[in-house]
Design a protein around this motif. Structure first.
Motif, PDB file in Angstrom:
ATOM      1  N   SER A 153      43.471   1.671  22.359  1.00 18.09           N
ATOM      2  CA  SER A 153      43.840   1.189  23.694  1.00 18.09           C
ATOM      3  C   SER A 153      43.167  -0.131  24.051  1.00 18.09           C
ATOM      4  O   SER A 153      43.440  -0.700  25.095  1.00 18.09           O
ATOM      5  CB  SER A 153      43.479   2.236  24.748  1.00 18.09           C
ATOM      6  N   ILE A 154      42.263  -0.592  23.192  1.00 16.96           N
ATOM      7  CA  ILE A 154      41.590  -1.867  23.456  1.00 16.96           C
ATOM      8  C   ILE A 154      42.516  -2.982  22.976  1.00 16.96           C
ATOM      9  O   ILE A 154      42.632  -3.244  21.786  1.00 16.96           O
ATOM     10  CB  ILE A 154      40.213  -1.931  22.775  1.00 16.96           C
ATOM     11  N   THR A 155      43.174  -3.597  23.929  1.00 16.93           N
ATOM     12  CA  THR A 155      44.154  -4.643  23.643  1.00 16.93           C
ATOM     13  C   THR A 155      43.597  -6.003  24.028  1.00 16.93           C
ATOM     14  O   THR A 155      42.536  -6.106  24.646  1.00 16.93           O
ATOM     15  CB  THR A 155      45.438  -4.386  24.441  1.00 16.93           C
ATOM     16  N   ALA A 156      44.333  -7.036  23.693  1.00 18.66           N
ATOM     17  CA  ALA A 156      43.946  -8.387  24.095  1.00 18.66           C
ATOM     18  C   ALA A 156      43.861  -8.481  25.619  1.00 18.66           C
ATOM     19  O   ALA A 156      42.951  -9.124  26.151  1.00 18.66           O
ATOM     20  CB  ALA A 156      44.939  -9.407  23.545  1.00 18.66           C
ATOM     21  N   ALA A 157      44.762  -7.814  26.331  1.00 15.00           N
ATOM     22  CA  ALA A 157      44.730  -7.832  27.803  1.00 15.00           C
ATOM     23  C   ALA A 157      43.448  -7.181  28.325  1.00 15.00           C
ATOM     24  O   ALA A 157      42.822  -7.702  29.254  1.00 15.00           O
ATOM     25  CB  ALA A 157      45.953  -7.118  28.361  1.00 15.00           C
ATOM     26  N   GLU A 158      43.051  -6.058  27.728  1.00 13.22           N
ATOM     27  CA  GLU A 158      41.792  -5.403  28.126  1.00 13.22           C
ATOM     28  C   GLU A 158      40.605  -6.327  27.860  1.00 13.22           C
ATOM     29  O   GLU A 158      39.690  -6.426  28.675  1.00 13.22           O
ATOM     30  CB  GLU A 158      41.606  -4.094  27.358  1.00 13.22           C
ATOM     31  N   SER A 204      45.307 -15.161  22.398  1.00 12.03           N
ATOM     32  CA  SER A 204      45.133 -15.212  23.857  1.00 12.03           C
ATOM     33  C   SER A 204      43.732 -14.845  24.293  1.00 12.03           C
ATOM     34  O   SER A 204      43.382 -15.014  25.463  1.00 12.03           O
ATOM     35  CB  SER A 204      46.141 -14.279  24.541  1.00 12.03           C
ATOM     36  N   VAL A 205      42.895 -14.361  23.393  1.00  5.64           N
ATOM     37  CA  VAL A 205      41.509 -14.040  23.715  1.00  5.64           C
ATOM     38  C   VAL A 205      40.660 -15.261  23.426  1.00  5.64           C
ATOM     39  O   VAL A 205      40.395 -15.590  22.278  1.00  5.64           O
ATOM     40  CB  VAL A 205      41.025 -12.803  22.911  1.00  5.64           C
ATOM     41  N   ARG A 206      40.273 -15.931  24.471  1.00  5.22           N
ATOM     42  CA  ARG A 206      39.509 -17.191  24.347  1.00  5.22           C
ATOM     43  C   ARG A 206      38.026 -16.935  24.571  1.00  5.22           C
ATOM     44  O   ARG A 206      37.618 -16.490  25.625  1.00  5.22           O
ATOM     45  CB  ARG A 206      40.011 -18.201  25.367  1.00  5.22           C
TER      46      ARG A 206
END
Length: 72
Positions: free
Chosen positions: A16-21, A68-70
């Motif tokens: 469940s650990i996504t780029a959005a999280e 997308s993870v900066r």
């Protein structure tokens, strides 16, 4: 890890650990941890944990490497 990773992501299953999280977690870190170097250290530790999960075949890929993870 105990102070900055587990309280925010510890209850989530690995899948469940996504780029959005991670982006949301990074925003929280930016608001609460003033040192850029310290934030980088936290994120490096998190990335290592997620990479170990990839090695153990618990994750298909490390979400910390998403475009997308900066990092700070």
């Amino acid at each position: 890890m105990r102070l900055h990773i587990v309280p925010h992501l510890g209850q989530l299953p690995l899948r469940s650990i996504t780029a959005a999280e991670l982006r949301a977690h990074m925003a929280t870190l930016e608001a609460t941890v003033p040192s850029v170097d310290y934030r980088r250290g936290i994120l490096s530790e998190l990335s290592s944990i997620l990479e170990a999960a990839v090695d153990d075949k618990q994750l298909a890929r490390n979400p910390m490497r998403a475009k997308s993870v900066r990092w700070p």
